[in-house]
Motif scaffolding. Structure first.
Motif, PDB file in Angstrom:
ATOM      1  N   ALA A 115      43.695   4.689 109.667  1.00 50.66           N
ATOM      2  CA  ALA A 115      43.909   3.288 110.058  1.00 50.66           C
ATOM      3  C   ALA A 115      44.834   3.160 111.266  1.00 50.66           C
ATOM      4  O   ALA A 115      44.669   2.266 112.095  1.00 50.66           O
ATOM      5  N   GLU A 116      45.842   4.039 111.342  1.00 52.20           N
ATOM      6  CA  GLU A 116      46.824   3.944 112.428  1.00 52.20           C
ATOM      7  C   GLU A 116      47.172   5.335 112.930  1.00 52.20           C
ATOM      8  O   GLU A 116      47.339   6.264 112.139  1.00 52.20           O
ATOM      9  N   ILE A 117      47.307   5.438 114.259  1.00 57.80           N
ATOM     10  CA  ILE A 117      47.740   6.696 114.874  1.00 57.80           C
ATOM     11  C   ILE A 117      49.037   6.415 115.623  1.00 57.80           C
ATOM     12  O   ILE A 117      49.108   5.485 116.431  1.00 57.80           O
ATOM     13  N   PHE A 118      50.051   7.209 115.333  1.00 54.61           N
ATOM     14  CA  PHE A 118      51.364   7.067 115.969  1.00 54.61           C
ATOM     15  C   PHE A 118      51.588   8.242 116.901  1.00 54.61           C
ATOM     16  O   PHE A 118      51.072   9.336 116.670  1.00 54.61           O
ATOM     17  N   LEU A 119      52.391   8.028 117.943  1.00 56.36           N
ATOM     18  CA  LEU A 119      52.759   9.150 118.791  1.00 56.36           C
ATOM     19  C   LEU A 119      54.141   8.920 119.371  1.00 56.36           C
ATOM     20  O   LEU A 119      54.595   7.784 119.504  1.00 56.36           O
ATOM     21  N   GLY A 120      54.780  10.029 119.671  1.00 63.74           N
ATOM     22  CA  GLY A 120      56.076   9.990 120.341  1.00 63.74           C
ATOM     23  C   GLY A 120      55.961  10.755 121.636  1.00 63.74           C
ATOM     24  O   GLY A 120      55.221  11.737 121.723  1.00 63.74           O
ATOM     25  N   THR A 121      56.672  10.294 122.655  1.00 63.09           N
ATOM     26  CA  THR A 121      56.663  10.977 123.941  1.00 63.09           C
ATOM     27  C   THR A 121      58.051  10.819 124.555  1.00 63.09           C
ATOM     28  O   THR A 121      58.926  10.197 123.962  1.00 63.09           O
ATOM     29  N   THR A 122      58.248  11.406 125.715  1.00 63.26           N
ATOM     30  CA  THR A 122      59.560  11.280 126.340  1.00 63.26           C
ATOM     31  C   THR A 122      59.496  10.226 127.438  1.00 63.26           C
ATOM     32  O   THR A 122      58.419   9.880 127.919  1.00 63.26           O
ATOM     33  N   GLU A 123      60.650   9.753 127.845  1.00 65.85           N
ATOM     34  CA  GLU A 123      60.727   8.760 128.922  1.00 65.85           C
ATOM     35  C   GLU A 123      60.125   9.302 130.216  1.00 65.85           C
ATOM     36  O   GLU A 123      59.656   8.558 131.053  1.00 65.85           O
ATOM     37  N   PRO A 150      56.563  12.724 112.065  1.00 63.03           N
ATOM     38  CA  PRO A 150      57.403  13.859 112.482  1.00 63.03           C
ATOM     39  C   PRO A 150      57.979  13.636 113.884  1.00 63.03           C
ATOM     40  O   PRO A 150      57.326  13.909 114.870  1.00 63.03           O
ATOM     41  N   ILE A 151      59.197  13.132 113.954  1.00 63.01           N
ATOM     42  CA  ILE A 151      59.829  12.866 115.252  1.00 63.01           C
ATOM     43  C   ILE A 151      60.307  14.182 115.852  1.00 63.01           C
ATOM     44  O   ILE A 151      60.964  14.980 115.187  1.00 63.01           O
ATOM     45  N   MET A 152      59.943  14.401 117.127  1.00 61.07           N
ATOM     46  CA  MET A 152      60.397  15.590 117.836  1.00 61.07           C
ATOM     47  C   MET A 152      61.709  15.249 118.536  1.00 61.07           C
ATOM     48  O   MET A 152      61.919  14.099 118.930  1.00 61.07           O
ATOM     49  N   ALA A 153      62.548  16.249 118.738  1.00 59.44           N
ATOM     50  CA  ALA A 153      63.852  16.022 119.360  1.00 59.44           C
ATOM     51  C   ALA A 153      63.723  15.367 120.735  1.00 59.44           C
ATOM     52  O   ALA A 153      64.568  14.563 121.127  1.00 59.44           O
ATOM     53  N   VAL A 154      62.652  15.699 121.476  1.00 56.86           N
ATOM     54  CA  VAL A 154      62.501  15.171 122.838  1.00 56.86           C
ATOM     55  C   VAL A 154      61.902  13.766 122.872  1.00 56.86           C
ATOM     56  O   VAL A 154      61.897  13.117 123.920  1.00 56.86           O
ATOM     57  N   ASP A 155      61.376  13.286 121.735  1.00 54.90           N
ATOM     58  CA  ASP A 155      60.714  11.977 121.715  1.00 54.90           C
ATOM     59  C   ASP A 155      61.718  10.836 121.816  1.00 54.90           C
ATOM     60  O   ASP A 155      62.700  10.791 121.085  1.00 54.90           O
ATOM     61  N   SER A 156      61.435   9.896 122.738  1.00 54.20           N
ATOM     62  CA  SER A 156      62.305   8.729 122.861  1.00 54.20           C
ATOM     63  C   SER A 156      61.501   7.441 123.020  1.00 54.20           C
ATOM     64  O   SER A 156      62.055   6.360 123.024  1.00 54.20           O
ATOM     65  N   LYS A 157      60.188   7.584 123.135  1.00 51.28           N
ATOM     66  CA  LYS A 157      59.314   6.419 123.309  1.00 51.28           C
ATOM     67  C   LYS A 157      58.159   6.596 122.326  1.00 51.28           C
ATOM     68  O   LYS A 157      57.591   7.680 122.225  1.00 51.28           O
ATOM     69  N   PHE A 158      57.830   5.528 121.603  1.00 53.38           N
ATOM     70  CA  PHE A 158      56.853   5.641 120.520  1.00 53.38           C
ATOM     71  C   PHE A 158      55.754   4.595 120.650  1.00 53.38           C
ATOM     72  O   PHE A 158      55.992   3.491 121.123  1.00 53.38           O
ATOM     73  N   TYR A 159      54.557   4.983 120.202  1.00 52.85           N
ATOM     74  CA  TYR A 159      53.390   4.107 120.288  1.00 52.85           C
ATOM     75  C   TYR A 159      52.598   4.156 118.988  1.00 52.85           C
ATOM     76  O   TYR A 159      52.672   5.123 118.239  1.00 52.85           O
ATOM     77  N   VAL A 160      51.832   3.087 118.768  1.00 52.99           N
ATOM     78  CA  VAL A 160      50.889   3.050 117.642  1.00 52.99           C
ATOM     79  C   VAL A 160      49.561   2.501 118.150  1.00 52.99           C
ATOM     80  O   VAL A 160      49.534   1.653 119.049  1.00 52.99           O
ATOM     81  N   LEU A 161      48.489   3.012 117.576  1.00 52.94           N
ATOM     82  CA  LEU A 161      47.146   2.498 117.847  1.00 52.94           C
ATOM     83  C   LEU A 161      46.522   2.147 116.511  1.00 52.94           C
ATOM     84  O   LEU A 161      46.483   2.995 115.604  1.00 52.94           O
ATOM     85  N   LYS A 162      46.057   0.915 116.358  1.00 50.64           N
ATOM     86  CA  LYS A 162      45.297   0.535 115.157  1.00 50.64           C
ATOM     87  C   LYS A 162      43.878   1.014 115.395  1.00 50.64           C
ATOM     88  O   LYS A 162      43.250   0.636 116.385  1.00 50.64           O
ATOM     89  N   VAL A 163      43.388   1.868 114.508  1.00 55.98           N
ATOM     90  CA  VAL A 163      42.053   2.430 114.662  1.00 55.98           C
ATOM     91  C   VAL A 163      41.051   1.486 114.013  1.00 55.98           C
ATOM     92  O   VAL A 163      41.218   1.126 112.854  1.00 55.98           O
TER      93      VAL A 163
END
Length: 164
Positions: A115-123, A150-163
């Motif tokens: 239903a939902e996909i989350f992701l973390g990335t860096t600035e 699962p938050i990675m140490a380098v992640d500071s920006k997060f997104y979600v996509l409703k599938v």
């Protein structure tokens, strides 16, 4: 000549190719002091990604791995998008590698009922931010992430996509 880009599910023969794409991007392009040993998911891709609704895909050009993406099942019909990397010479609209990888991942996610996909990335990954936003991902605060993400140490920006 136009390179044909083929996306397929990860197989064990892709292991070195995956490392050869991801590690130089992390270490050299973005200056992140991270090694293969720091990323146990990369040394056991099937064990880490191929459970529940998860999966892992590679993009190839002339049998060479040029891009990667993983989907990690985190429960409750939610998943985390991980390890989206495209080798520098294959980036951009002309090749469409990132788009093809994401299309394969989304087709799989829909088929599996995610239903939902989350992701973390860096600035730092500005091109990635534009790409995800163009594909319908919406930024959210770290506090809004599911507990299992699962938050990675380098992640500071997060997104979600409703599938859908």
């Amino acid at each position: 000549p136009m390179q044909k880009i083929l996306v397929a599910a990860f197989s064990n023969g892709d292991q070195q190719g995956v490392l050869d794409v991801i590690l130089p991007i992390q270490q050299h392009e973005f200056g992140i002091p991270i090694t293969e040993a720091d990323q146990p998911d990369l040394t056991n891709i099937p064990g880490f990604y191929h459970s529940g609704t998860g999966g892992f895909w590679v993009a190839r050009s002339n049998d060479e791995v040029v891009g990667t993406v993983g989907l990690k099942d985190i429960g409750l019909r939610q998943a985390a998008l991980r390890k989206m990397f495209v080798a520098a010479p294959f980036r951009g609209r002309e090749f469409g590698v990132a788009g093809k990888l994401l299309d394969a991942l989304l087709a799989h996610a829909r088929a599996k009922g995610v239903a939902e996909i989350f992701l973390g990335t860096t600035e730092k990954f500005l091109a990635a931010h534009r790409f995800y936003e163009k594909k319908g991902f919406v930024e959210l605060r770290k506090a809004e992430l599911p507990e299992a993400f699962p938050i990675m140490a380098v992640d500071s920006k997060f997104y979600v996509l409703k599938v859908s």
